[in-house]
Design a protein around this motif. Sequence first.
Motif, PDB file in Angstrom:
ATOM      1  N   ASN A   1       0.829  -1.194   0.000  1.00 39.71           N
ATOM      2  CA  ASN A   1       0.000   0.000   0.000  1.00 39.71           C
ATOM      3  C   ASN A   1       0.863   1.243   0.000  1.00 39.71           C
ATOM      4  OD1 ASN A   1      -0.410   1.611   2.822  1.00 39.71           O
ATOM      5  ND2 ASN A   1       0.249  -0.497   3.203  1.00 39.71           N
TER       6      ASN A   1
ATOM      7  N   TRP B   1      -5.626   8.777   2.749  1.00 41.60           N
ATOM      8  CA  TRP B   1      -6.038   7.990   1.590  1.00 41.60           C
ATOM      9  C   TRP B   1      -4.983   6.916   1.370  1.00 41.60           C
ATOM     10  CZ3 TRP B   1      -2.984   7.660  -2.839  1.00 41.60           C
ATOM     11  CH2 TRP B   1      -3.544   6.922  -3.880  1.00 41.60           C
ATOM     12  N   ARG B   2      -5.432   5.683   1.114  1.00 40.96           N
ATOM     13  CA  ARG B   2      -4.511   4.571   0.856  1.00 40.96           C
ATOM     14  C   ARG B   2      -4.938   3.853  -0.421  1.00 40.96           C
ATOM     15  NH1 ARG B   2      -1.482   3.186   5.709  1.00 40.96           N
ATOM     16  NH2 ARG B   2      -1.659   5.119   6.885  1.00 40.96           N
ATOM     17  N   TRP B   3      -3.940   3.417  -1.172  1.00 33.60           N
ATOM     18  CA  TRP B   3      -4.147   2.589  -2.353  1.00 33.60           C
ATOM     19  C   TRP B   3      -3.455   1.261  -2.093  1.00 33.60           C
ATOM     20  CZ3 TRP B   3      -0.551   0.474  -5.773  1.00 33.60           C
ATOM     21  CH2 TRP B   3      -1.085  -0.073  -6.950  1.00 33.60           C
ATOM     22  N   HIS B   4      -4.183   0.150  -2.240  1.00 34.04           N
ATOM     23  CA  HIS B   4      -3.656  -1.184  -1.977  1.00 34.04           C
ATOM     24  C   HIS B   4      -3.595  -1.993  -3.262  1.00 34.04           C
ATOM     25  CE1 HIS B   4      -4.046  -1.111   2.465  1.00 34.04           C
ATOM     26  NE2 HIS B   4      -5.034  -0.280   2.208  1.00 34.04           N
ATOM     27  N   TYR B   5      -2.509  -2.724  -3.444  1.00 29.03           N
ATOM     28  CA  TYR B   5      -2.384  -3.731  -4.497  1.00 29.03           C
ATOM     29  C   TYR B   5      -2.265  -5.065  -3.779  1.00 29.03           C
ATOM     30  CZ  TYR B   5      -0.391  -6.706  -8.064  1.00 29.03           C
ATOM     31  OH  TYR B   5      -0.159  -7.750  -8.930  1.00 29.03           O
TER      32      TYR B   5
ATOM     33  N   GLY C   1       0.147   5.766   0.304  1.00 29.61           N
ATOM     34  CA  GLY C   1      -0.894   6.746   0.573  1.00 29.61           C
ATOM     35  C   GLY C   1      -0.332   8.076   1.018  1.00 29.61           C
TER      36      GLY C   1
ATOM     37  N   TYR D   1      -7.176  -4.354  -6.620  1.00 30.15           N
ATOM     38  CA  TYR D   1      -6.806  -3.003  -6.221  1.00 30.15           C
ATOM     39  C   TYR D   1      -7.894  -2.491  -5.294  1.00 30.15           C
ATOM     40  CZ  TYR D   1      -3.751  -3.418 -10.229  1.00 30.15           C
ATOM     41  OH  TYR D   1      -2.800  -3.849 -11.104  1.00 30.15           O
ATOM     42  N   ARG D   2      -7.488  -1.786  -4.268  1.00 30.29           N
ATOM     43  CA  ARG D   2      -8.451  -1.285  -3.297  1.00 30.29           C
ATOM     44  C   ARG D   2      -8.002   0.103  -2.863  1.00 30.29           C
ATOM     45  NH1 ARG D   2      -9.325  -1.137   2.263  1.00 30.29           N
ATOM     46  NH2 ARG D   2     -11.397  -1.740   2.892  1.00 30.29           N
ATOM     47  N   GLN D   3      -8.954   1.005  -2.742  1.00 28.12           N
ATOM     48  CA  GLN D   3      -8.665   2.335  -2.233  1.00 28.12           C
ATOM     49  C   GLN D   3      -9.498   2.563  -0.980  1.00 28.12           C
ATOM     50  OE1 GLN D   3      -8.343   5.656  -4.971  1.00 28.12           O
ATOM     51  NE2 GLN D   3      -8.727   4.227  -6.645  1.00 28.12           N
ATOM     52  N   GLU D   4      -8.932   3.326  -0.053  1.00 27.41           N
ATOM     53  CA  GLU D   4      -9.690   3.651   1.154  1.00 27.41           C
ATOM     54  C   GLU D   4      -9.392   5.083   1.566  1.00 27.41           C
ATOM     55  OE1 GLU D   4      -6.919   1.981   4.725  1.00 27.41           O
ATOM     56  OE2 GLU D   4      -8.070   0.485   3.611  1.00 27.41           O
TER      57      GLU D   4
END
Length: 112
Positions: free
Chosen positions: A62, A83-87, A64, A100-103
């Motif tokens: 991740n 804000w976080r972006w996950h692979y 962010g 892919y996930r964003q939070e």
Amino acid sequence: AGVPTSAKDTSLLLANVDLLVYPFGNDFSDGRIRPFMCIGPGLAWLFSDFDQADNELMYDTNLGAGIKFLLGDTGNTVLRFDWRWHYIAGSTAGLENSMYRQELTIGIGFQF
């Protein structure tokens, strides 16, 4: 009879270790506003009721950015937005998969 598709469920549990970098240190707005960036590895556990997706351990990366606001006279209370972006990568049913996930999170913290 099988369980209707709408009743099946999938959950994802994430655990990460992040490196936080404060590019402005305490120099921005007398240290009361602290922008930060983060990056780190982690693990993801997929729990699924679907026949084609087993419960499994996957790998997560991740990155962010966010900002902390120190509140009050002492700054012991913190309001945080990030804000976080996950692979997330793994294999399900013998196939290589990635997600892919964003939070976006908002939190209140208390420093001791």
